[in-house]
Design a protein around this motif. Sequence first.
Motif, PDB file in Angstrom:
ATOM      1  N   PHE A  12     -34.962  24.911  49.730  1.00 23.85           N
ATOM      2  CA  PHE A  12     -34.761  24.574  48.331  1.00 23.85           C
ATOM      3  C   PHE A  12     -33.300  24.202  48.081  1.00 23.85           C
ATOM      4  N   SER A  13     -33.051  23.666  46.902  1.00 24.94           N
ATOM      5  CA  SER A  13     -31.682  23.392  46.467  1.00 24.94           C
ATOM      6  C   SER A  13     -31.681  23.366  44.945  1.00 24.94           C
ATOM      7  N   PRO A  14     -30.546  23.692  44.315  1.00 22.78           N
ATOM      8  CA  PRO A  14     -30.482  23.619  42.854  1.00 22.78           C
ATOM      9  C   PRO A  14     -30.694  22.182  42.383  1.00 22.78           C
ATOM     10  N   SER A  15     -31.391  22.029  41.283  1.00 22.85           N
ATOM     11  CA  SER A  15     -31.535  20.696  40.689  1.00 22.85           C
ATOM     12  C   SER A  15     -30.175  20.239  40.171  1.00 22.85           C
ATOM     13  N   ILE A  16     -29.940  18.935  40.225  1.00 25.51           N
ATOM     14  CA  ILE A  16     -28.676  18.375  39.748  1.00 25.51           C
ATOM     15  C   ILE A  16     -28.994  17.229  38.783  1.00 25.51           C
ATOM     16  N   ARG A  17     -28.453  17.301  37.579  1.00 26.25           N
ATOM     17  CA  ARG A  17     -28.718  16.257  36.579  1.00 26.25           C
ATOM     18  C   ARG A  17     -28.290  14.889  37.110  1.00 26.25           C
ATOM     19  N   GLY A  18     -29.190  13.926  36.988  1.00 30.79           N
ATOM     20  CA  GLY A  18     -28.879  12.570  37.402  1.00 30.79           C
ATOM     21  C   GLY A  18     -29.056  12.316  38.888  1.00 30.79           C
ATOM     22  N   LYS A  19     -29.453  13.357  39.646  1.00 31.77           N
ATOM     23  CA  LYS A  19     -29.646  13.206  41.085  1.00 31.77           C
ATOM     24  C   LYS A  19     -31.112  13.409  41.436  1.00 31.77           C
TER      25      LYS A  19
ATOM     26  N   HIS B 103     -26.609  19.996  49.030  1.00 34.96           N
ATOM     27  CA  HIS B 103     -26.719  21.427  49.334  1.00 34.96           C
ATOM     28  C   HIS B 103     -26.431  21.665  50.823  1.00 34.96           C
ATOM     29  N   GLU B 104     -26.907  20.758  51.651  1.00 27.40           N
ATOM     30  CA  GLU B 104     -26.686  20.857  53.100  1.00 27.40           C
ATOM     31  C   GLU B 104     -25.227  20.552  53.458  1.00 27.40           C
ATOM     32  N   GLU B 105     -24.684  19.514  52.849  1.00 30.23           N
ATOM     33  CA  GLU B 105     -23.296  19.141  53.144  1.00 30.23           C
ATOM     34  C   GLU B 105     -22.327  20.240  52.728  1.00 30.23           C
ATOM     35  N   MET B 106     -22.649  20.953  51.656  1.00 29.08           N
ATOM     36  CA  MET B 106     -21.789  22.045  51.223  1.00 29.08           C
ATOM     37  C   MET B 106     -21.689  23.114  52.309  1.00 29.08           C
ATOM     38  N   ALA B 107     -22.789  23.361  53.016  1.00 25.85           N
ATOM     39  CA  ALA B 107     -22.786  24.379  54.071  1.00 25.85           C
ATOM     40  C   ALA B 107     -21.765  24.045  55.152  1.00 25.85           C
ATOM     41  N   VAL B 108     -21.770  22.803  55.613  1.00 27.73           N
ATOM     42  CA  VAL B 108     -20.838  22.451  56.691  1.00 27.73           C
ATOM     43  C   VAL B 108     -19.408  22.334  56.164  1.00 27.73           C
ATOM     44  N   ASP B 109     -19.236  21.956  54.905  1.00 27.67           N
ATOM     45  CA  ASP B 109     -17.883  21.934  54.332  1.00 27.67           C
ATOM     46  C   ASP B 109     -17.302  23.351  54.286  1.00 27.67           C
TER      47      ASP B 109
ATOM     48  N   PRO C 239     -26.891  30.613  37.113  1.00 28.44           N
ATOM     49  CA  PRO C 239     -26.248  29.636  36.233  1.00 28.44           C
ATOM     50  C   PRO C 239     -24.748  29.579  36.514  1.00 28.44           C
ATOM     51  N   PRO C 240     -24.135  28.399  36.363  1.00 22.54           N
ATOM     52  CA  PRO C 240     -24.673  27.196  35.716  1.00 22.54           C
ATOM     53  C   PRO C 240     -25.579  26.332  36.587  1.00 22.54           C
ATOM     54  N   ALA C 241     -25.927  26.793  37.791  1.00 21.22           N
ATOM     55  CA  ALA C 241     -26.855  26.016  38.622  1.00 21.22           C
ATOM     56  C   ALA C 241     -28.182  25.833  37.887  1.00 21.22           C
ATOM     57  N   LEU C 242     -28.750  24.647  37.992  1.00 18.97           N
ATOM     58  CA  LEU C 242     -30.059  24.380  37.390  1.00 18.97           C
ATOM     59  C   LEU C 242     -31.154  24.935  38.294  1.00 18.97           C
TER      60      LEU C 242
ATOM     61  N   ARG D 148     -38.761  21.666  41.112  1.00 16.33           N
ATOM     62  CA  ARG D 148     -39.537  20.754  41.954  1.00 16.33           C
ATOM     63  C   ARG D 148     -40.932  21.304  42.232  1.00 16.33           C
ATOM     64  N   LEU D 149     -41.046  22.621  42.344  1.00 17.07           N
ATOM     65  CA  LEU D 149     -42.354  23.235  42.560  1.00 17.07           C
ATOM     66  C   LEU D 149     -43.251  23.045  41.341  1.00 17.07           C
ATOM     67  N   LYS D 150     -42.680  23.219  40.148  1.00 15.62           N
ATOM     68  CA  LYS D 150     -43.456  23.034  38.924  1.00 15.62           C
ATOM     69  C   LYS D 150     -43.903  21.584  38.767  1.00 15.62           C
ATOM     70  N   MET D 151     -42.994  20.678  39.084  1.00 14.46           N
ATOM     71  CA  MET D 151     -43.308  19.258  38.942  1.00 14.46           C
ATOM     72  C   MET D 151     -44.340  18.802  39.966  1.00 14.46           C
ATOM     73  N   GLY D 152     -44.510  19.576  41.037  1.00 12.37           N
ATOM     74  CA  GLY D 152     -45.402  19.150  42.117  1.00 12.37           C
ATOM     75  C   GLY D 152     -46.854  19.546  41.959  1.00 12.37           C
ATOM     76  N   ARG D 153     -47.230  20.124  40.797  1.00 14.49           N
ATOM     77  CA  ARG D 153     -48.611  20.600  40.655  1.00 14.49           C
ATOM     78  C   ARG D 153     -49.630  19.463  40.691  1.00 14.49           C
TER      79      ARG D 153
END
Length: 361
Positions: free
Chosen positions: A95-102, A111-117, A284-287, A292-297
Motif C-alpha cells: 500500500f501507499s498513502p494517496s496523494i492529491r493529483g497523483k 512511496h518506494e523511492e522514499m525508502a531508498v532515499d 495525518p496529514p497523509a491521505l 484504493r481498496l474502497k474504489m476497487g469494489r
Amino acid sequence: MDPFGLFCTGALLACGLYWFVCLLGPAEQKGKRAVDLSGGSISAEKVQDNYKQYWSFFRQPKEIETAEKVPDFVDTFYNLVTDIYEWGWGQSFHFSPSIRGKSHRDATRLHEEMAVDLIEVKPGDRVLDVGCGVGGPMRAIAAHSRANVVGITINEYQVNRARLHNKKAGLDSLCEVVCGNFLEMPFKDNTFDGAYSIEATCHAPKLEEVYAEVFRVLKPGSLYVSYEWVTTDKYRGDNPEHVEVIQGIERGDALPGLRNYKDIAEVAKKVGFEVVKEKDLAKPPALPWWTRLKMGRIAYWRNHILVTVLAAIGIAPKGTVDVHEMLFKTADYLTRGGDSGIFSPMHMILLRKPQVPPTQS
C-alpha cells in the motif's frame, strides 16, 4: 428476431464484454491477463487442495509460530495469490498513502523511492530488498537510485516473474533476484551497503530473526528501513470488533500474528541496531492508504465474474474463485482496519548498524 437484429445484438454484447473485461480492466494493464491466471508453482489440478491446505494452517496455530513451518505457509500463500495480485493490483504488492493529483501508480512509486532515499545509498552501491515479491519496488528503486538491488523471496514463481519483469524493463543489469528464506539468507556477513523491506517482514514468526539476519549482512554504518504492518495505539485487545478485524487481516495475508507498533523499535535494538527514526506514515496529514481498496469494489465484482467464468470453462484452475473471494474479504478487513485507525501497513522504522569499534592498541 431477424438476422440483422441478431447480428446487432451479438455485436453489442461483444463490445460490452470487451469494455467490461479489457477497457475497465485490471489495475495493472501491462501485468498478468485474466486468461493467464495460475497457481504459481502449483499445478492447476492441485490449486484447490493447496487452498484448503493454506486454511489448515489456521486450524493448527502452533504450526505457524515456528520458523520451520513458515516457509511452506508463506510459499503456499504466494503461489495462490501472486497472479491475482499482479492482475488486479499491480507489480508492487503493498500500500501507499494517496496523494492529491497523483495516480495510484505514481503514489506507489514515490512511496518506494522514499525508502531508498532514507537509506542514503549511492549509484553502484549494493542494496538488499528483503521480501521482494515480483520486484515492483526493486525496479522503481534501481531506476531512481542506480544502485544494484538484490531481492530475496521465498517463492520460486515470484523469482521467475521478477526476472521476466526486470528484463522487460531493461533493469536486469541492476536487479538480481534470489530464491531463499529471509530468516536464513544465503549472503555473507557485511555484504550490503543498505537494505529495505516494504510490508514483507510481517510474514516472519519472530521479527528479531529477520532483523538479526539483515543486521548480519549489512556493512557496519549502513542503514536499513522497514515499512511494518502493526496494530496502532487505537487497537484494544478486549474489543471484539478490533479482534475480528485483525484476525481477518492475519488469515487473509498469511501472517503468523500482527505486532504492536511499540514492539518494533525494541526488537531492533535487541539485535544491535540503532534507531535513527520511527514514524507511522499512515497518520495525518497523509491521505488514507485504503482509498484504493474502497474504489476497487466494482472492479472486484467484475473480476470475480470473469474468474468464475474462466474457472467454469477450465481456463483458470479450480480454486481460483475461492482465492479471489478470500482476497476480497481480506480487503474489507483491511479497509475496516484503516477506517478505524487500529491497523497500519506502513509503520516506518529507520535503523543503523553501528560502526565496528576501533581496535584497541
